[in-house]
Design an enzyme around this catalytic site. Sequence first.
Site, short mmCIF file in Angstrom:
data_model
loop_
_atom_site.label_atom_id
_atom_site.label_comp_id
_atom_site.label_asym_id
_atom_site.label_seq_id
_atom_site.Cartn_x
_atom_site.Cartn_y
_atom_site.Cartn_z
N PHE A 21 0.93 -1.30 0.15
CA PHE A 21 -0.23 0.01 0.13
C PHE A 21 0.85 1.31 0.01
O PHE A 21 1.74 1.48 0.75
CB PHE A 21 -0.82 -0.02 1.03
CG PHE A 21 -1.83 1.08 1.29
CD1 PHE A 21 -3.04 1.35 0.48
CD2 PHE A 21 -1.46 2.37 1.89
CE1 PHE A 21 -3.73 2.65 0.53
CE2 PHE A 21 -2.17 3.44 1.90
CZ PHE A 21 -3.25 3.69 1.14
N ASP B 18 9.23 2.66 1.81
CA ASP B 18 8.31 3.26 2.50
C ASP B 18 8.12 3.20 3.92
O ASP B 18 7.46 2.19 4.43
CB ASP B 18 6.81 3.09 1.49
CG ASP B 18 5.76 3.70 1.95
OD1 ASP B 18 5.84 4.28 3.05
OD2 ASP B 18 4.76 3.37 1.39
N LYS C 258 2.95 9.77 8.43
CA LYS C 258 2.07 9.47 9.61
C LYS C 258 2.37 9.99 10.99
O LYS C 258 2.16 11.11 11.36
CB LYS C 258 1.63 8.02 9.90
CG LYS C 258 0.98 7.44 8.50
CD LYS C 258 0.26 6.28 8.86
CE LYS C 258 -0.80 5.58 7.90
NZ LYS C 258 -0.56 5.43 6.54
C1 LIG Z 1 -1.02 5.51 5.37
C2 LIG Z 1 0.28 5.01 4.19
C3 LIG Z 1 0.49 5.77 2.95
C4 LIG Z 1 -0.39 6.95 2.57
O1 LIG Z 1 -0.31 8.12 3.40
P1 LIG Z 1 -1.48 9.01 3.40
O2 LIG Z 1 -0.98 10.20 4.29
O3 LIG Z 1 -2.70 8.65 3.66
O4 LIG Z 1 -1.41 9.65 2.00
C5 LIG Z 1 1.55 5.55 2.33
N1 LIG Z 1 2.19 4.40 2.52
C6 LIG Z 1 2.19 3.85 3.80
C7 LIG Z 1 2.95 2.54 4.00
C8 LIG Z 1 1.12 4.15 4.55
O5 LIG Z 1 0.90 3.23 5.77
#
Ligand SMILES: *Cc1c(COP(=O)(O)O)cnc(C)c1O
Length: 401
Positions: free
Chosen positions: A135, A222, A251
């Site tokens: 994701f 990521d 986050k």
């Molecule tokens: C939440 C998340 C995203 C997206 O972040 P947003 O701030 O919602 O755009 C991307 N990569 C990972 C691993 C995430 O957990």
Amino acid sequence: MNAVPTSSEPHVMPTYGRLPVALSHGQGCWVWDTDGRRLLDGLGGIAVNTLGHNHPRLVPALQDQIAKLIHTSNYYRIPLQEQLAAKLCELSGLANVFFCNSGLEANEAAIKIARKFGHDRGIEAPEIMVFEGAFHGRSIATLSATANPKIQAGFGPLVPGFVRVPLNDILAVETAVAEHPGLTAIFLETIQGEGGINPARVEFLQALRRICDERNLLLMLDEVQCGVGRTGKWFAHQWAGIKPDVMPLAKGLGSGVPIGAVICGPRAADVLKAGNHGTTFGGNPLAMRAGFETLTIMEEDGLLANAEAVGATLRGALAEGLAGEAGVVEIRGQGLMLGVELDRPAGALLGQALDAGLLLSITADRVVRLLPPLILTHDEARQIAAILVPLIKAFVAQPKP
Ligand SMILES: *Cc1c(COP(=O)(O)O)cnc(C)c1O
């Protein structure tokens, strides 16, 4: 209780299935709903509220900053931006930072860096390796990099240039690298979050680092969800003793103030030049102050060690309470990023946990996910387990649908 949008909110676009509860305020790892009911926060706003709620040092710092400057634009130097960038480079061992406002924006920047890195080397159509279960966000490019067909459905055509392989399968990676001469980057979550708390194994990460060095590819990790101390180190890849070339964060970095960042090592730091990328809000003084205070408080209060130790308590209590339950497939994760995989869809547990006084999330259909604030105490960890264990036991004792 069921997670469906109610018709009483006609002016909010119905993009979320929301639980029928509204929160009014919080303190530490506890929140209160508008009826005055106290709930234990096992979700941390999806790994965002690093310092919990109403933190006694964060709140006055943000109030001070709001009274000074909230936003100036990137037409001018922003000392707090320089300060937070230096701090992130010190903690990661990397070289420079681009600031934005969210996780998907951080990943968009990473994707642009990977493509330009290729174009700078004469590759006409650069490709990026991504993984099953991934994701990376919900913009058109990041949902194309995401593996979930539910997230992609209805939004085609997808952005081309992504090559997908299974996670933790080094042979599949080597085969794809050999078959795709246009590959410029390998892009993965160090621990998959939305995909169900699936860690990339240490040996896998080390092998990817070696392949990227041999082939001059960018290793892009990521850490939007697993980074910023959640696993007990500043960044989850540090458990494998490697460094990425590109690391998107978001986050937990601002303890609730929107912020995103892409941190680059030497191989990627000079790819984007003046005019290649930008954002109006990114790097504004309020977000930068939130990021800097978050990291400072984490350091001063030993929150990495706390995440590791309290995470072990929580995991231990769950493992002990759920031992021998046939419906519990696996408990996994690291620090305060934990998942309990069940043998059936677990969405119904969301409302049941809320009724029992606990906030959590269900991801990848069958995984109960805990992402509490990093200030969680051992006692609160045991309280989470004391609520969750009987719920899960009763849930998996029912006949399987
Ligand atoms: C939440 C998340 C995203 C997206 O972040 P947003 O701030 O919602 O755009 C991307 N990569 C990972 C691993 C995430 O957990």
